[in-house]
Design an enzyme around this catalytic site. Structure first.
Site, PDB file in Angstrom:
ATOM      1  N   ASP A   1       1.054  10.498   3.867  1.00 19.51           N
ATOM      2  CA  ASP A   1       1.738  11.337   4.831  1.00 19.51           C
ATOM      3  C   ASP A   1       0.772  12.341   5.447  1.00 19.51           C
ATOM      4  OD1 ASP A   1       3.855  12.048   6.307  1.00 19.51           O
ATOM      5  OD2 ASP A   1       4.882  13.200   4.740  1.00 19.51           O
TER       6      ASP A   1
ATOM      7  N   LYS B   1      10.693   3.567   2.931  1.00 17.75           N
ATOM      8  CA  LYS B   1      10.625   5.025   2.750  1.00 17.75           C
ATOM      9  C   LYS B   1      11.158   5.436   1.382  1.00 17.75           C
ATOM     10  CE  LYS B   1       9.176   6.587   6.802  1.00 17.75           C
ATOM     11  NZ  LYS B   1       9.456   7.500   7.849  1.00 17.75           N
TER      12      LYS B   1
ATOM     13  N   LYS C   1       2.127   4.734   1.548  1.00 12.61           N
ATOM     14  CA  LYS C   1       2.181   5.304   2.891  1.00 12.61           C
ATOM     15  C   LYS C   1       1.807   6.778   2.794  1.00 12.61           C
ATOM     16  CE  LYS C   1       5.146   5.208   6.972  1.00 12.61           C
ATOM     17  NZ  LYS C   1       5.283   6.613   7.339  1.00 12.61           N
TER      18      LYS C   1
ATOM     19  N   CYS D   1      13.945  48.101  -0.705  1.00 13.32           N
ATOM     20  CA  CYS D   1      12.952  47.532  -1.611  1.00 13.32           C
ATOM     21  C   CYS D   1      13.459  47.532  -3.055  1.00 13.32           C
ATOM     22  CB  CYS D   1      11.651  48.325  -1.517  1.00 13.32           C
ATOM     23  SG  CYS D   1      10.400  47.715  -2.658  1.00 13.32           S
TER      24      CYS D   1
ATOM     25  N   CYS E   1      11.140  50.162  -5.040  1.00  9.52           N
ATOM     26  CA  CYS E   1      11.021  51.594  -4.758  1.00  9.52           C
ATOM     27  C   CYS E   1      12.150  52.119  -3.881  1.00  9.52           C
ATOM     28  CB  CYS E   1       9.677  51.894  -4.107  1.00  9.52           C
ATOM     29  SG  CYS E   1       9.579  51.312  -2.411  1.00  9.52           S
TER      30      CYS E   1
ATOM     31  N   TYR F   1      -6.717   2.215   6.015  1.00 10.92           N
ATOM     32  CA  TYR F   1      -5.832   1.125   5.630  1.00 10.92           C
ATOM     33  C   TYR F   1      -5.768  -0.061   6.582  1.00 10.92           C
ATOM     34  CZ  TYR F   1      -2.953   4.209   8.522  1.00 10.92           C
ATOM     35  OH  TYR F   1      -2.507   5.018   9.509  1.00 10.92           O
TER      36      TYR F   1
ATOM     37  N   CYS G   1       8.244  46.113   2.850  1.00  6.08           N
ATOM     38  CA  CYS G   1       8.506  47.454   2.346  1.00  6.08           C
ATOM     39  C   CYS G   1       7.406  48.350   2.903  1.00  6.08           C
ATOM     40  CB  CYS G   1       8.471  47.475   0.815  1.00  6.08           C
ATOM     41  SG  CYS G   1       8.379  49.164   0.182  1.00  6.08           S
TER      42      CYS G   1
ATOM     43  N   GLU H   1       0.863  -1.187   0.000  1.00  4.44           N
ATOM     44  CA  GLU H   1       0.000   0.000   0.000  1.00  4.44           C
ATOM     45  C   GLU H   1       0.889   1.223   0.000  1.00  4.44           C
ATOM     46  OE1 GLU H   1      -2.409  -0.221   3.535  1.00  4.44           O
ATOM     47  OE2 GLU H   1      -2.686  -2.370   3.225  1.00  4.44           O
TER      48      GLU H   1
ATOM     49  N   CYS I   1       4.911  52.290  -3.578  1.00  2.00           N
ATOM     50  CA  CYS I   1       5.722  51.167  -4.070  1.00  2.00           C
ATOM     51  C   CYS I   1       4.908  50.460  -5.164  1.00  2.00           C
ATOM     52  CB  CYS I   1       6.031  50.235  -2.906  1.00  2.00           C
ATOM     53  SG  CYS I   1       6.975  48.784  -3.357  1.00  2.00           S
TER      54      CYS I   1
HETATM   55  P1  AMP Z   1       5.888   6.123  11.262  1.00  2.00           P
HETATM   56  O1  AMP Z   1       5.086   7.286  11.768  1.00  2.00           O
HETATM   57  O2  AMP Z   1       6.992   6.492  10.352  1.00  2.00           O
HETATM   58  O3  AMP Z   1       6.242   5.140  12.352  1.00  2.00           O
HETATM   59  O4  AMP Z   1       4.896   5.322  10.298  1.00  2.00           O
HETATM   60  C1  AMP Z   1       3.749   4.717  10.811  1.00  2.00           C
HETATM   61  C2  AMP Z   1       2.568   5.492  10.366  1.00  2.00           C
HETATM   62  O5  AMP Z   1       2.392   5.437   8.970  1.00  2.00           O
HETATM   63  C3  AMP Z   1       1.308   4.930  10.891  1.00  2.00           C
HETATM   64  O6  AMP Z   1       1.050   5.368  12.191  1.00  2.00           O
HETATM   65  C4  AMP Z   1       0.290   5.476   9.947  1.00  2.00           C
HETATM   66  O7  AMP Z   1      -0.187   6.711  10.447  1.00  2.00           O
HETATM   67  C5  AMP Z   1       1.063   5.807   8.689  1.00  2.00           C
HETATM   68  N1  AMP Z   1       0.560   5.141   7.478  1.00  2.00           N
HETATM   69  C6  AMP Z   1       0.342   5.778   6.307  1.00  2.00           C
HETATM   70  N2  AMP Z   1      -0.113   4.955   5.369  1.00  2.00           N
HETATM   71  C7  AMP Z   1      -0.220   3.731   5.940  1.00  2.00           C
HETATM   72  C8  AMP Z   1      -0.641   2.458   5.464  1.00  2.00           C
HETATM   73  N3  AMP Z   1      -1.046   2.261   4.201  1.00  2.00           N
HETATM   74  N4  AMP Z   1      -0.632   1.434   6.354  1.00  2.00           N
HETATM   75  C9  AMP Z   1      -0.197   1.615   7.619  1.00  2.00           C
HETATM   76  N5  AMP Z   1       0.222   2.789   8.120  1.00  2.00           N
HETATM   77  C10 AMP Z   1       0.218   3.852   7.295  1.00  2.00           C
HETATM   78 ZN    ZN Z   2       8.791  49.168  -2.131  1.00  9.17          ZN
END
Ligand code: AMP
Ligand code: ZN
Length: 665
Positions: free
Chosen positions: A114, A309, A112, A403, A406, A222, A421, A110, A427
Site C-alpha cells: 500500500d 482486498k 499488495k 486543561c 492546570c 512487482y 493549553c 503476491e 501547566c
Molecule cells: P488499485 O489502486 O486498487 O486499482 O490497485 C492497483 C495498484 O496496486 C497498482 O497500481 C499498484 O500500484 C498496486 N500494487 C501493489 N502491490 C502490487 C503487486 N504486487 N502487483 C501489482 N500491483 C500492485
Molecule cells: Zn494546562
C-alpha cells in the site's frame, strides 16, 4: 586514466554496499566508512567533472529542486486492478479466463503493497526516468526524487538485462520510519501525518529532492513491461528482477489452484501485521506470460490479474471514557479508553481520537460501542459507532474546555485542528516536557540528567523552568530518591558543561513551537544572537530562506511573553551561549575583501544561502553570473555545463566547497 579508474572503483564499491544495506538488509561496512568513501568520491567528481555520471552514488543525497514536474506518457500503460473480496469472486474469475486460454492455469500470489505506484524506465542497465502512475496513460516525471531512494538501483547487475524496459513497483514508507517522522513532527509542535501511504505518495512530489532523501522510503518491485523480455512467466520475471538488483519482497508464491490462492490469502491476512510495511491485499497473477497476452486487458485492468482486498481488521468494543493528554507544547490529544479487546494479534486498550472535529464528525460518545480498526498507524483508531447499541439517555460529547492539568481555559486557533493549553509557564506537563526537551540529546544533551529525574525535580518543586537547572545545588538534590553522591555530582557537572553548547542548539532547546533543529540552525546563522532574534520583526523573519509565516508568528509570540524573556536573560547571566561564537560564525573578517564570487550547484556542507552569507560576512561579493570580473566560481554538485564552459573561457578559477572553506581558515 588513473583517476577515472579510481572514481569507477569507488562508485562500484559504494553501489555494492548500498545494495547490501538497502536491498538485502545486510550492511557490509559501517555507516562511517560508507560516508568516508562517499565523500572521497564526491571530491574526486568535483575535481574531475569530465567523469560526471548522473547515476553516481553521490547523486542519492538529492538537492535538485523541481518546481514543475514534466508530464510523461507511459510507453506501457499502467493499469489498475480488478478487485475481489471472496472465494466466489475468485472462482468466477477463473471461469471467465478459462474460457479464453487453453490448458491449466497457474497463478503467482503476491502481496499488495500500500503506497504510491511508480514506473521506472531502464536503458542499458541504467535508470533513465521514473514516472508516477498519474491517470495510467501519463504521469509526472519524478526521477530526481526517486534517485534518492536507496533501494532503487541506479545501475543494474547480472545477465540478460533487456536493452530497454519498464519496471513497476510501489514506493512505500515502513511503519518504523513513518512513526519516527511523526515523533519529530510532534516534538516540533506540528500535526502528525495521517498514514504511511499518503506520506509516501506526497513525498514523490516534494520540490526539494534533499527532503525526499531524508525520508526512509523504499521501492518494492512487482512487474516488468517491455519487448523481448528474457522470461516466460511472472515467477521468472520476479526472480530476474531480484537478480538485477531490485528489491523484490520474497513473499510471492506459485499456486496451482484457487484453493491454493485462498490458502495464501488466509495466511497473509493474519501474518501481514508482522511485516514492516503496510499491505492491503493480495494480487493474483496468471503465471504464464503467453496466457497473459492472450487474456489481454479490459478498458481499465488486465484480465490476467486480480486483487483480493484484505478486510481491514476491525473489532467492536465499549468506549469507557475519553481522556485528554497534554503535550510539551500544550497540545491536547483526546484518547479513547476502551474495554480491552484483541485486534490484529495485540490487546488494545486505548485508541487515538485525533481531535475535536473527528469526535464530532463520528459523533463518538462515552459508553458507546465503537468500531476499532488497525490500519497503517501503530495506534489503532476508532472508525465509527454502532448506533444500534447506543445506551438510552446518552449525551453528545462536550469537548474538554479547560486543561485537565492546570484548569486553564483551552484555546484553538482558527484553521488549527488541535486545542492548546495556553498556560505555558505553569501547566505541569508543559513545564516538565519543556525541561525534558531542553536537556535532550539533540538539544543541550545534559549528561547525568534524564527525563525521569526532571519530572522528579519538578515534582519536588526544585525547578520550574530550564533556567532553574543552573541554580541547582548538590545539597538540594542529594536527598532525592535514588540519588547518590556520585550521581548528584555528575548531574551538576553535566549542567555546568552544557554552558559550552552552541547557540544554535540552545535556540532549539528553548522549545519554541515549529523551531526544530534545522530551523534553529538557520535562525542562529542569520541573526547570530538571541537579542537580534528577539528584536527581529515579522518582516525580518520571513525574509529568511525557509522561514514562513507560521514559524515567524510562533517566534514573535514566544518572545512577546515576559516570562520567556526573563528566563532567557537568566540563562544568559549563567553563561549559556546566547550568540554564535567566533569559530561558529566566522563572522566579519576581511579575508575575502575585493573578491567576487559566483556560486553554482548543490553543496554538501552548507546551503547556498549559507555560502553566500559567509562570502558577505568576510568582505566578499556575490554575483549571479560569471564575467571577467569574477574571481572564483564555487562549484557544487549538478552545476550546469554552460557555467563551467564560461568559466573556462574567461579563465575564472573554479573551486570546490572544501577549497572555499579553506580560504576562510
Ligand atoms: P488499485 O489502486 O486498487 O486499482 O490497485 C492497483 C495498484 O496496486 C497498482 O497500481 C499498484 O500500484 C498496486 N500494487 C501493489 N502491490 C502490487 C503487486 N504486487 N502487483 C501489482 N500491483 C500492485
Ligand atoms: Zn494546562
Amino acid at each position: 586514466m588513473e583517476i577515472k579508474k579510481k572514481i569507477e572503483q569507488l562508485r562500484e564499491e559504494l553501489r555494492q554496499h548500498n545494495y547490501k544495506y538497502y536491498v538485502q538488509d545486510q550492511p557490509s561496512i559501517s555507516d562511517y566508512e560508507f560516508d568516508q568513501k562517499l565523500k572521497e568520491l564526491a571530491e574526486l567528481e568535483l575535481k574531475h567533472p569530465a567523469y560526471n555520471d548522473p547515476n553516481s552514488p553521490t547523486k542519492r543525497v538529492g538537492g535538485q529542486v523541481t518546481k514543475n514536474f514534466p508530464t510523461v506518457v507511459h510507453e506501457n500503460r499502467m493499469y489498475s486492478l480488478s478487485n475481489s473480496y471472496s472465494k466466489e469472486d475468485l472462482i468466477d474469475w477463473e471461469k471467465r479466463i478459462s474460457k479464453i486460454v487453453d490448458g491449466p492455469i497457474e497463478y503467482v500470489c503476491e502481496l499488495k503493497y500500500d503506497g504510491a505506484s511508480i514506473s521506472l524506465t531502464y536503458e542499458n542497465a541504467e535508470l533513465k526516468q521514473a514516472v508516477t502512475r498519474g491517470d495510467g496513460t501519463q504521469g509526472d516525471e519524478v526521477t530526481a526524487n526517486i534517485k534518492t531512494i536507496k533501494s532503487v538501483p541506479l545501475k543494474l547487475k547480472g545477465d540478460h538485462i533487456p536493452e530497454k524496459f519498464d519496471i513497476r513497483g510501489e514506493i512505500i514508507l515502513p511503519y518504523e520510519g513513518f512513526s519516527k517522522m511523526n515523533q519529530e513532527r510532534l516534538e516540533n509542535g506540528e500535526e502528525p501525518y495521517a498514514n504511511p501511504r499518503n506520506t509516501a505518495s506526497g513525498s514523490l512530489k516534494l520540490q526539494d529532492s534533499a527532503e525526499v532523501a531524508k525520508r526512509p522510503l523504499e521501492c518494492l518491485l512487482y512487474n516488468i513491461a517491455g519487448e523481448n523480455l528474457p522470461f516466460e512467466t511472472q515467477l521468472e520475471s520476479l526472480q530476474k528482477a531480484h537478480d538485477w538488483g531490485f528489491k523484490v519482497p520474497p513473499h510471492y508464491q506459485l499456486a496451482a489452484s484457487i484453493d491454493e490462492v485462498l490458502e495464501y490469502v488466509n495466511y497473509w491476512n493474519e501474518e501481514r501485521f508482522q511485516l514492516p510495511y503496510e499491505t492491503d491485499g493480495v494480487v493474483i497473477k496468471v503465471n504464464n506470460l503467453y496466457q497473459q497476452e492472450e487474456l489481454g486487458y479490459t478498458a481499465k485492468s488486465p484480465r490476467w490479474a486480480m486483487a483480493y482486498k484484505f478486510k481491514a481488521e476491525q473489532v467492536s468494543t465499549v468506549l469507557d471514557e475519553i481522556t485528554y493528554q497534554v503535550g510539551r507544547t500544550g497540545a491536547i490529544t483526546p484518547v479513547a479508553n476502551l474495554q480491552p479487546v484483541q485486534l490484529a494479534g495485540t490487546t488494545v486498550k486505548r485508541a487515538s481520537l485525533h481531535n475535536a472535529d473527528q469526535i464530532e464528525k463520528l459523533d463518538i460518545r462515552e459508553k458507546d460501542c465503537v468500531f476499532v480498526e488497525k490500519g497503517g498507524e501503530i495506534i489503532p483508531k476508532i472508525v465509527g459507532v454502532d448506533f444500534s447499541k447506543r445506551p438510552l439517555g446518552s449525551e453528545p460529547t462536550n469537548y474538554l474546555s479547560h486543561c485537565p492539568e492546570c484548569s486553564t481555559k483551552l484555546v484553538r486557533k482558527e484553521g488549527e485542528a488541535l486545542h492548546f493549553c495556553p498556560n505555558t509557564s505553569s501547566c505541569p506537563p508543559q513545564v516538565t516536557g519543556r525541561i525534558q526537551h531542553f536537556i535532550s540529546r539533540k538539544a543541550m544533551d545534559i549528561e547525568g540528567l534524564g527525563g525521569e529525574t526532571v519530572a522528579l525535580l519538578v515534582k519536588e518543586n526544585l525547578i520550574n523552568n530550564y533556567a532553574d537547572l543552573y541554580t541547582l545545588e548538590k545539597e538540594q538534590i542529594l536527598p532525592l530518591e535514588r540519588m547518590a553522591e556520585k550521581s548528584a555530582q555528575n548531574l551538576i557537572d553535566g549542567i555546568e558543561k552544557s554552558k559550552q553548547v552552541s547557540f544554535e542548539r540552545v535556540l532549539f532547546a528553548l522549545g519554541i513551537r515549529y523551531v526544530g533543529e534545522t530551523v534553529a540552525k538557520k535562525l542562529a546563522r542569520e541573526f547570530t544572537s538571541i537579542d537580534r532574534l528577539i528584536n527581529a520583526s515579522f518582516e525580518d523573519l520571513v525574509k529568511v530562506d525557509e522561514i514562513g509565516d507560521r514559524i515567524a508568528e510562533s517566534l514573535i509570540q514566544f518572545f512577546a511573553v515576559d516570562k520567556n524573556i526573563e528566563i532567557i536573560n537568566r540563562l544568559k547571566s549563567y553563561g549559556v551561549q546566547m550568540q554564535l561564537t567566533d569559530d561558529t560564525k566566522n563572522k566579519t573578517s576581511e579575508k575575502l575583501k575585493g573578491l567576487s564570487f559566483v556560486i553554482s550547484g548543490v553543496f554538501t556542507q552548507l546551503s547556498r544561502k549559507e555560502l553566500k552569507d559567509l562570502i558577505e560576512q568576510n568582505g566578499g561579493k556575490n554575483t549571479s553570473s560569471i564575467s571577467k570580473k569574477t574571481n572564483y566560481l564555487v562549484a557544487g554538485d549538478q552545476m550546469g555545463p554552460s557555467k563551467k564552459e564560461k568559466a573556462e573561457k574567461l579563465g575564472v578559477e573554479m573551486i570546490s566547497e572544501e577549497q572555499f572553506l579553506n580560504m576562510l581558515k
